[in-house]
Structure formats: structure tokens, C-alpha cells
Design a protein around this motif. Sequence first.
Motif, PDB file in Angstrom:
ATOM      1  N   LEU B  17       0.850  -1.188   0.000  1.00 48.98           N
ATOM      2  CA  LEU B  17       0.000   0.000   0.000  1.00 48.98           C
ATOM      3  C   LEU B  17       0.887   1.240   0.000  1.00 48.98           C
ATOM      4  O   LEU B  17       2.079   1.157   0.259  1.00 48.98           O
ATOM      5  N   VAL B  22       1.795  -4.421   3.973  1.00 47.76           N
ATOM      6  CA  VAL B  22       1.148  -5.190   5.031  1.00 47.76           C
ATOM      7  C   VAL B  22       1.420  -6.659   4.770  1.00 47.76           C
ATOM      8  O   VAL B  22       1.082  -7.175   3.709  1.00 47.76           O
ATOM      9  N   ALA B  24       0.014  -9.589   5.283  1.00 44.97           N
ATOM     10  CA  ALA B  24      -1.284 -10.098   5.732  1.00 44.97           C
ATOM     11  C   ALA B  24      -1.183 -11.573   6.102  1.00 44.97           C
ATOM     12  O   ALA B  24      -1.783 -12.024   7.063  1.00 44.97           O
ATOM     13  N   GLU B  43      -8.680 -13.742  15.186  1.00 40.08           N
ATOM     14  CA  GLU B  43      -9.378 -12.464  15.280  1.00 40.08           C
ATOM     15  C   GLU B  43      -9.406 -11.768  13.932  1.00 40.08           C
ATOM     16  O   GLU B  43      -8.647 -12.088  13.023  1.00 40.08           O
ATOM     17  N   SER B  44     -10.247 -10.765  13.866  1.00 39.15           N
ATOM     18  CA  SER B  44     -10.396 -10.001  12.634  1.00 39.15           C
ATOM     19  C   SER B  44      -9.049  -9.478  12.142  1.00 39.15           C
ATOM     20  O   SER B  44      -8.259  -8.973  12.923  1.00 39.15           O
ATOM     21  N   CYS B  46      -6.554 -11.265  10.925  1.00 40.52           N
ATOM     22  CA  CYS B  46      -5.385 -12.115  11.113  1.00 40.52           C
ATOM     23  C   CYS B  46      -5.019 -12.845   9.831  1.00 40.52           C
ATOM     24  O   CYS B  46      -4.069 -13.608   9.800  1.00 40.52           O
ATOM     25  N   SER B  49      -9.220 -14.710   5.595  1.00 41.52           N
ATOM     26  CA  SER B  49      -9.798 -14.590   4.259  1.00 41.52           C
ATOM     27  C   SER B  49      -8.719 -14.512   3.188  1.00 41.52           C
ATOM     28  O   SER B  49      -8.863 -15.100   2.113  1.00 41.52           O
ATOM     29  N   GLU B 201     -16.674 -17.700   7.071  1.00 44.46           N
ATOM     30  CA  GLU B 201     -17.652 -17.172   8.030  1.00 44.46           C
ATOM     31  C   GLU B 201     -19.076 -17.288   7.478  1.00 44.46           C
ATOM     32  O   GLU B 201     -19.774 -16.288   7.352  1.00 44.46           O
TER      33      GLU B 201
HETATM   34  N1  LIG Z   1      -7.723  -5.444  -0.357  1.00 43.59           N
HETATM   35  C1  LIG Z   1      -6.844  -5.230   0.637  1.00 43.59           C
HETATM   36  N2  LIG Z   1      -6.022  -4.156   0.606  1.00 43.59           N
HETATM   37  C2  LIG Z   1      -5.145  -3.938   1.603  1.00 43.59           C
HETATM   38  N3  LIG Z   1      -4.979  -4.734   2.669  1.00 43.59           N
HETATM   39  C3  LIG Z   1      -5.774  -5.802   2.764  1.00 43.59           C
HETATM   40  C4  LIG Z   1      -6.743  -6.111   1.764  1.00 43.59           C
HETATM   41  N4  LIG Z   1      -7.392  -7.231   2.117  1.00 43.59           N
HETATM   42  C5  LIG Z   1      -6.853  -7.599   3.295  1.00 43.59           C
HETATM   43  N5  LIG Z   1      -5.869  -6.752   3.683  1.00 43.59           N
HETATM   44  C6  LIG Z   1      -5.049  -6.850   4.896  1.00 43.59           C
HETATM   45  O1  LIG Z   1      -4.855  -8.181   5.181  1.00 43.59           O
HETATM   46  C7  LIG Z   1      -5.064  -8.458   6.546  1.00 43.59           C
HETATM   47  C8  LIG Z   1      -5.835  -9.741   6.706  1.00 43.59           C
HETATM   48  O2  LIG Z   1      -7.150  -9.575   6.179  1.00 43.59           O
HETATM   49  P1  LIG Z   1      -8.217 -10.731   6.113  1.00 43.59           P
HETATM   50  O3  LIG Z   1      -9.374 -10.204   5.359  1.00 43.59           O
HETATM   51  O4  LIG Z   1      -7.600 -11.985   5.654  1.00 43.59           O
HETATM   52  O5  LIG Z   1      -8.605 -10.898   7.642  1.00 43.59           O
HETATM   53  P2  LIG Z   1      -9.623 -11.939   8.257  1.00 43.59           P
HETATM   54  O6  LIG Z   1      -8.830 -12.796   9.158  1.00 43.59           O
HETATM   55  O7  LIG Z   1     -10.425 -12.606   7.194  1.00 43.59           O
HETATM   56  O8  LIG Z   1     -10.519 -10.978   9.133  1.00 43.59           O
HETATM   57  P3  LIG Z   1     -12.112 -10.957   9.337  1.00 43.59           P
HETATM   58  O9  LIG Z   1     -12.396 -11.842  10.493  1.00 43.59           O
HETATM   59  O10 LIG Z   1     -12.351  -9.527   9.683  1.00 43.59           O
HETATM   60  O11 LIG Z   1     -12.738 -11.387   8.070  1.00 43.59           O
HETATM   61  C9  LIG Z   1      -5.784  -7.259   7.125  1.00 43.59           C
HETATM   62  O12 LIG Z   1      -5.082  -6.806   8.248  1.00 43.59           O
HETATM   63  C10 LIG Z   1      -5.747  -6.200   6.068  1.00 43.59           C
HETATM   64  O13 LIG Z   1      -4.942  -5.136   6.526  1.00 43.59           O
END
Ligand SMILES: Nc1ncnc2c1ncn2[C@@H]1O[C@H](COP(=O)(O)OP(=O)(O)OP(=O)(O)O)[C@@H](O)[C@H]1O
Lengths: 343, 349, 379
Positions: B17, B22, B24, B43-44, B46, B49, B201
Amino acid sequence: MTASHSVDTKQPLLQIRDLRKFFPITAGVFNKTVGHVRAVDDVSFDVFEGETLGLVGESGCGKTTTSRCILRAVDPTSGQILFRRKNDEIVDLAKLTREELQPLRAEIQMIFQDPFGSLNPRMTLFDNVGEPLLVNGMTNRAERTDRVADLLKLVGLRPEFMHRFPHAFSGGQRQRIGIARALSTNPRLVVADEPVSALDVSVQAQVLNLLLELQKRLGLTFLFVAHDLSVVRHISDRVAVMYVGQLVELAPTKTLFSRPRHPYTSALMRAVPVPDPRIPVGEVTLKGEVPSPANPPTGCYFHPRCRFATDRCKVEAPALREPTPGHFVRCHFADELDLTTAF
Amino acid sequence: MTAPLLSVRDLHVTFGLDEGSVRAVDGVSFDVLPGQVVGIVGESGCGKSVTMRSILQLVDEPGRIKQGEILYRMPGVDGQPETVVDLTKLAKRGPQMRAIRGAEIALIPQEPMAAFSPVHTVGDQIIEAIQLHHRQWRPDGSGLSRAEAREIVVDLFRDVGISMPDQRVDAYSWQLSGGLRQRAMIAMALSCKPRLLIADEPTTAIDVTTQAQVLALLRELQRKYGTAIIFITHDLGVIAQMANSVVVMYLGRVAEQGPVDAIFHAPKHPYTRALLRSIPSIVGQTQVALPTIAGTLPHPFNRPSGCPYHPRCDERKGPECAARVPSLKPVDQGQSVSCFLHHDSSDTQ
Amino acid sequence: MSTPQTKPVDPIIETESLVEERISVASNWTLVWWRFRKHHLAMASAAILMALYAIVLCPDFFSTQDPEFTEARQAFIPVQGVNFFDEGRLDPWVPAIVGKRNPVTLRMEWRTDPSQKVRVGFFVPGTEYKVLGLFKSNLHLIGSRDQSQRIFLLGSDRLGRDQWSRIMHGTQTSMTIGLVAVTLSVILGIVLGGISGYFGGWIDQFIQRLIELLQSVPTIPVWLALSAALPREWTPIQVFFAITIILSLIGWTTLGREVRGHFLALREEDFVLAAELAGCSRARIILRHMVPTFLSHIIATSSLAIPAMIINETSLSFLGLGIRPPAISWGVLLQEAQNIQTLALAPWLLIPGLLVIVAVLAFNLVGDGLRDASDPYSK
Ligand SMILES: Nc1ncnc2c1ncn2[C@@H]1O[C@H](COP(=O)(O)OP(=O)(O)OP(=O)(O)O)[C@@H](O)[C@H]1O
Ligand SMILES: Nc1ncnc2c1ncn2[C@@H]1O[C@H](COP(=O)(O)OP(=O)(O)OP(=O)(O)O)[C@@H](O)[C@H]1O
Ligand code: SF4
Ligand SMILES: [Mg+2]
Ligand SMILES: [Mg+2]
């Protein structure tokens, strides 16, 4: 019949009587009213001073509408919302005009579900938390700064954060900021609409602890709306269960969870997944969909999904009764059914 | 021991970015055995997805798979032996990847509204998918007519418990209630008989009573078709009910992984332990302070050094936690942990 | 009010470093600026617009001479290119104009003659003017060093007026009209759209129908009628304001719709409800909580609306219905280039059109940049 008696000797802070809120359904070019969503349909209960009353139910059952009627963010269609003020004067919130409500606002505050939408993104924490103080007459900036610093400390945030904007904070921290704002006017009743639903498990526990602690310390009264039964059970003294705009059961937490009297309450509790793989998964007892509040079933609203429904249930709507003191149920067979659970 | 159907090895996904990059997903490994349900909790943010979308090569821009392999065991077609393909090596929009998406691996995405187009009926969209992947239903390669495909959809709708399936096939997604839409989505995901179903989810947005029905349905379909499922959630109760094995993620890494019973009754990683303690249970004591995990999730641009959990860890072993990243090591029957408490501090990454 | 005890209930361990500090205390406008800065095309366009508005502030300083100075003998003089170097030294000059009678047509034909040089200087004295109507000056950014010699950096028109100087003055009128008309539209749009969106009910219905009515009116005939109705004897200033008002009366509808949309969306926002529960008055909720939230969007939309206003003014004036001579605007200047004959003879009279294009593009690019930057919370 209302849920007014209590085994406790505590005084009710809030008494809700026959509350109704119907939203018109409009159609066509001329916005003709073609029906009503019976979002809150004859709800009565009391909230006692210093207690936490949990309000649970499935999505769309009218929890938010009920709580917003109390805050008068929504104007009720009919019914009374009796609130006992600091000087023991009882006012009917449902009848007051916008102007008459203004001085009462400080006594009833709200904590929101969405930690991202509930803070003004263009204002710093100082302005967000200090706004209620300012409009309630604390015009001295230095005084306000001290008070906001105290409030931030109270909810576990550093006072130095005061000049930051909400975008610098995580969901859990924002929820604390929202709590600080709600407490800024020293309210007596705090309506919390799903305050932990949008939070992660680890943060959820922090916020629940904070709420419990604040209640103890400040003697707050909570109306705690949620759909997570474990959370409601953890925090509430008494729990009210709603179904399609109606109150179907209200009892002290222990009683409700160990001996529910309404088939819906028991089915709801069985549906909660237990975080232990050794407990075998129970069979699904509640099938089908929640009926639409625009077009509720005849008789008992729950009869199409009820395991115990009889012909009587299809035609005759049960009233809210009190089979044992402090336990209110809206079911014809509340006395006969044995719904004892493992909890 | 059976060979895994899917094996994710040391996966790294980075989002570049403007403000910084990041990480991820930062070295995730796990296996999915055929017909097994793997639960992923965390957690959200992490990286749950993002990991799943990497498997299907659907990571949003500007995300990039930086490192690692995703090995998928393709069945042999027409008497050919099985082959193992590395999905990260396939072209994102190439024919092979398209054949795998939907037909071999199906995804129930996190945003239920986004899954269906609002301008076509739910049935049309599923029929189209079935006709596209007709080999899943007609291995001999003969095509499926629209009417035949529609028959299949109606049967599927009945299977997933949608009442009046004949009529519901012609409904638009916005006409369906949350629970029905979720079922339609499951029907869509199953429409091409995938061998692996990724459910991101699937029940977070719906009520407990509907959730109980959907979970029961998934369990039944899994038994019936033998589909392997990766089930993502942050609800530990759902995981306990659904999964055979569990992967606990924290900040883009696997903290702990193992059989469901071990994770709930003998958790090894301090994060797993703290997480389990912090949930209010439906049987425990009420109105007492819950044990919490101190602090907050760090900002994604600000990953802690060493073990990502160390700033919040209440069982921190020593200075090595802040200095080095522990690798995921087996500790017990099928259970692995990435924590210095459970292995030598030389096992770093 | 009593202050509760201040012992923290559950102290949070700070895991974040101070790197974020700068972002944490950055207001919305700072965030918008950080984003906008990254948009190079928009930044360049913003520079162009700033230059144009510098001209608006004091067109005389940028002119080389009096835009109304008429000299029939110097009609249709072509563009005189500036040469910066003379014999290797920095010494700007333009080739002088020499006229010769064509022996066949007997018409005067003007040609540049590089052998005769007119020296050009920067910050040279010239005709006297007033800066913003306040104080006198005779300094010009660029001009002929020999005051008796006229120079035509962009040629001259049929009356021998200097097009460069006329464009400077036209820029003042056209750019101001765009800005003023949009400002008026924004005020109308925010007030009416705000009333519509915040109060709803029959007022909303009424304003919505009014907007629909205004939007369904064919604009050109209305403009024609309205401007034709302007009394002939009005001074250019009066005409100027009349035209601005006409433009904004029609222009506010889109903005009004947008503001209404913002209000409708914001009315449902939790933080607005929170302000209401805090006991804020209606006016305070609107002015303190709602308007600032979408102001940056409105500014972006308005900067996208300015070019339309400029084009409208230009078209009206071009048709002879807007700004009338002796006032100068881009439209008035283009009027000069109305017939084919002049075009063939003096193509440089189309240069004002080029300027219109540049200004419109610049506004659009800046508007786009602002729109993208105005939502710093979207990720
Ligand atoms: N399109 C994107 N652009 C920038 N960063 C992203 C994008 N998608 C995800 N991220 C980063 O990747 C990290 C992981 O995201 P992810 O969606 O996998 O989380 P998650 O575990 O599925 O959370 P949730 O429980 O909220 O769905 C996040 O911290 C976010 O900063
Ligand atoms: N402004 C409104 N206009 C029309 N109908 C409304 C409005 N607000 C709520 N409703 C309807 O009233 C019913 C009750 O809604 P409410 O938001 O109170 O439910 P809830 O119990 O809070 O649900 P959730 O768990 O989803 O928050 C729903 O059927 C909803 O569609
Ligand atoms: S009244 Fe009848 S239908 Fe309603 S809950 Fe009781 S038994 Fe069931
Ligand atoms: Mg709600
Ligand atoms: Mg996710």
C-alpha cells in the motif's frame, strides 16, 4: 398484566407499559400506507435501579426499536415509558416534545453497536467525548479538558489520546471512547445496543469487564441488548426474550437459563453452539424462518415453529403471565411444559 | 496415513500500500485431508480470508503471493494417475485455474450479498455454473441442457432445505431472507460437486437458530458427499461443533494447530489458552471479570518483532520471544505449536 | 458534575509505536491533502488553476497594454513569438511588424520581420492601472521596453486590439463567473438540499419536485429568454451578476440532490444520533456534525461543476446573450472568431478556446483528485 412486580425491593427506574411501534409500509407513487411493520408489539417491562436487564432475540425482533423508543430516537406509536428522574419525579418519555426532552437527555445515554459509525470521524476524541459536556453547559474549555481526561482514564485509555482522531483507534478502543462519551453526563440509565457484537472475542471480554466494573463503581443501570446468549447471561441480572416484536419471557438470569418456561427461549438456548467438542451436538429443535413482523401469524406468534403447539395456540393469542413471582411468560402452557435445560 | 488433499506450505501474502506494506499472511502452513473439516479461527484481520483467497488465486489488488506453495491433489481423469499441482504456479485467469475454481474448490465468500448478482435470478447463476462445469455431472463430456441443469438446481435447493425450491429458483438474491440466501449460496457452492469447500464465516451474519440449521445442513452434506471443508469463523463454539482439526491464526501466522479435542482440552499456545478463557460460557459463573488478553491487535503496519504475540503474551518465556520468530513445530499427536515454551529457541524461522 | 474515580479499570498495554502519531492527530483536511498530493496530474492542474486565479486577481499586471486600445492600422497582426536570446546573450525580443501593401489585392499585409527587433522586458513600466481597485501601479510582468512600440504576443483582432491583454481580462471575467456561480449554487444547494434531507416530509417532496421541474426545463431556451430580457442599458457589472445568478439558479439542482443524499445517509449514522442524545440543538447537529462530514465531498463536486459554468458562460457570450462588449470574457473573445473568413485570415483568434479547454480540463482533474482524496477513511 405487566412485568412490574419484583422479588427485589428495588425501585423501578424505568417502567415500560404496552409499548407499540408500527412502521408504515408505503407503496406506489403517492406513498400510500398499505400496511404496518409491527416492530414493537405490546411490550411491557421494568428496569430496576442498579440492575442490568438483558434483551435478547433474533434479528428483526424489535430489540433496537424498543431501545430507541426509550431514547426517543424513534417516536413510539402508543404506550408509556415512565422514567423516574433524580428527584423521584416520574415522567412519561413517550409524551414529551423534543424541547421537553432536552434536559432529560443527560440522564439516559446510549452505547452503540458499530464502533466505526458511532464516533464523528471529523472530530478529535476531545470533541467527541466533550460534546455532551459542552451542550450541557460546561463551556469552560479547561474544565472540559480535565473531565475528558478523567473519562478516558476511567475507560482505560491514555488522556494523551485526547487530540487524536477516531481513525487512529481499533474497534475495541473506539468502543471504550463511545462508553466514555455515554458516561460524560453522569447518566443513570445506559442503553447499550449490542455493544460487543462487532468486537473480537478477546476485545469483547475487555469491554464486558469494563461495563461490569463501571456499573459497580458508578451504580449504573443497564439495558443491555444483544443476540449472543452467552454474553447476555454473563452480564445480566434479568433477561427479557423478544420474538416478533413481543416480549415472550422475562426472568432472573439463573431461572431463565436453568428453567425456561417458553418453548422459544429453550429452543434459542439449545441453538447456541457450546465451545466444547466433547458435548455432543444437539438436534436442531427450531426449524423454519422467523415470520415477518409485517404479517405475524394468528394466535401465538410462535405457533408455526413450536414443538408443543395445539389448535388453541393457532387461534388464541396468549397473554403475558407471571406463573411464579418475577417470571413472566407469554405461553398458554407455561405451567405444564418441562423445558429444564442442562445450564 | 492418507495424503492431504490440500497442503499449504509457508504461504506469504503481502499488500503493497502507499502507506507501507502489510504482511497479511506471513508463513502459514496447514493440511486438509480428504473429507475432513478444518476449522480456522482467529481475530479479525489475522489473514483468514486472504489465505483462503490465495488458494483460489483471488487475492484482491494490490495483494501478492510472495512465497510458499499451495499443493492440491488433482484426481486422475480418464484413468490417468493423480497429479499434485502447485496452485500458486498457475496463471490467475488461465484455463486450469478456472477449471479448479468452482469445480474442484468452491468458496462461500464472507460477504453474502456480493456472492450473487442482483440482476440475474439465483437459479440462472447456478445453472450457468453447472453448464460451465458440466463434466462434474457428466464425466463423459456430454453437455447439459438448460432444463437438465435446472432440474439439478431444484434438487440441490431441496437438499439444502429451501422450501418451495421450484419457485425459489427464479427468485433474485435480494428477495431471499438471510437464512435462505445462505442456503442458496451453499447450493451454489455445491453445484459443481467440489472436493473442497471453503466456507468463509458462513454463519456470522445470521441468527443462532438459523446458524444451527445451516451448520446441521453442512454436516449432513459433508457426510453425504464426503466433501472436505475449510471452515472459517471466529466463534469458538461453532468450531467445536464443526471441525475435526483446528488451525488457530494470529497476525498472519499459525499459532497452533491440532485435533479439535486437543485444541479445546489441551491447548498449548498461550494465545489459544487465553482465547478460550476469555469467552463467556453459557455454563460458567456470571457477572465476574473474564480473563482477558491484554492490549489490542497491533496495527498491520506495525508488526511486533519476534513472536507476533509476545507483546500481549502472559506466559512469555524470555528475551528470545521478542528477538526471534518461533517456527511451527509438532509437539504431540498431530498437534503443532509455534511458541518457544514448547520447543527449543533455536527452532526459529 | 461529580467526577468519578479515575483509576483505570483495565489498563491497556500500548503495543503501538509512535510512528502512527502523525496520522493519529491528522485532521480530515490533512488526510485529504496527503492523498491529493500523490495525484500528480491533479497537482499540476492545481498549479495551472492557481496561475489562472493569479491573473484573475490582477489582469492588468499580466497584460502588455490596455485591452481596449484600438488601432485600425494594426488589425490582424499575427502572433509574435518571443525570442529569449540575442547573439548568445539573454535579451528577449520580438520581431517587429512591418506592413506591405499587396500590389494585387491592394490590401495591407502584415508580416514579422526578424531583422527588426523590438526589445521585450519583464517588470517594465507601461499603462497605469489600479490593483484590485486600491492602489495605482504601472508595472507589467512583460512588455515592450520601448513604450511607443506595441507588441502582440498573441496577435491582434480586427480592431487592432492586443489579444494577449484581452485574454488576461477575459480570464478574469470567465474564471470569476465560474467561481461565483458555483458558490451561489453551493449555497442554494446546501440550504435547500439540507432542508429537504434533514426535515423530510412535505418540504422534501416540494423541493424534490422543484428540482425535477428545474431539471426538466430545456436550459438553452430559458437562458436565451432570460438574457434577452436583461435591459440593454445595464452596465457590464450588472449584466455580469445577472448572468451569474441565472447560471446558479439552474446549477444548484444537482448539488441540492447530492446534499440531500448526504443528509439522508447521515441521519441514520450513529454519531448523529449520539449528538442528538447529547442534547444538541438541530442547528448544531447540522452545522457541527453533519455539514463538516461531507464538506470535502461538496467541494470536490463543486470543483467539478465550475467547468460546466465556464462553458455555459462562454456559450452564452459566444451567442451574444451573455457578457456583452465592452466587457471581455472568453466567450466574448471567441465571438470575434465567429466567421470562417476571420478564421482563415486570423486563426490565432481561436486561442481563447484553447484556454477554455485548458481551464475546463484542469478543473476536472483537480475535482477528480479531490473526490478521490476526500474520503480518507475509505481503505
Ligand atoms: N484489499 C486489501 N487491501 C489492503 N490490505 C488488505 C486487503 N485485504 C486484506 N488486507 C489486509 O490483510 C489483513 C488480513 O485480512 P483478512 O481479510 O484476511 O482478515 P480476516 O482474518 O479474514 O478478518 P475478518 O475476520 O475480519 O474477516 C488485514 O489486516 C488487512 O490489513
Ligand atoms: N425505520 C424503519 N422503517 C420500517 N421498518 C423498520 C424500521 N426500523 C426497523 N424496522 C423493522 O422493524 C423490525 C424490528 O427491527 P429492529 O431493528 O428493532 O430489530 P432488532 O431486534 O434490533 O434486530 P437486529 O438484531 O437485526 O438488530 C424489523 O422487521 C425491521 O425491518
Ligand atoms: S403458546 Fe403454544 S405455540 Fe406458543 S409457545 Fe406456548 S405452546 Fe408454543
Ligand atoms: Mg438491532
Ligand atoms: Mg475475513
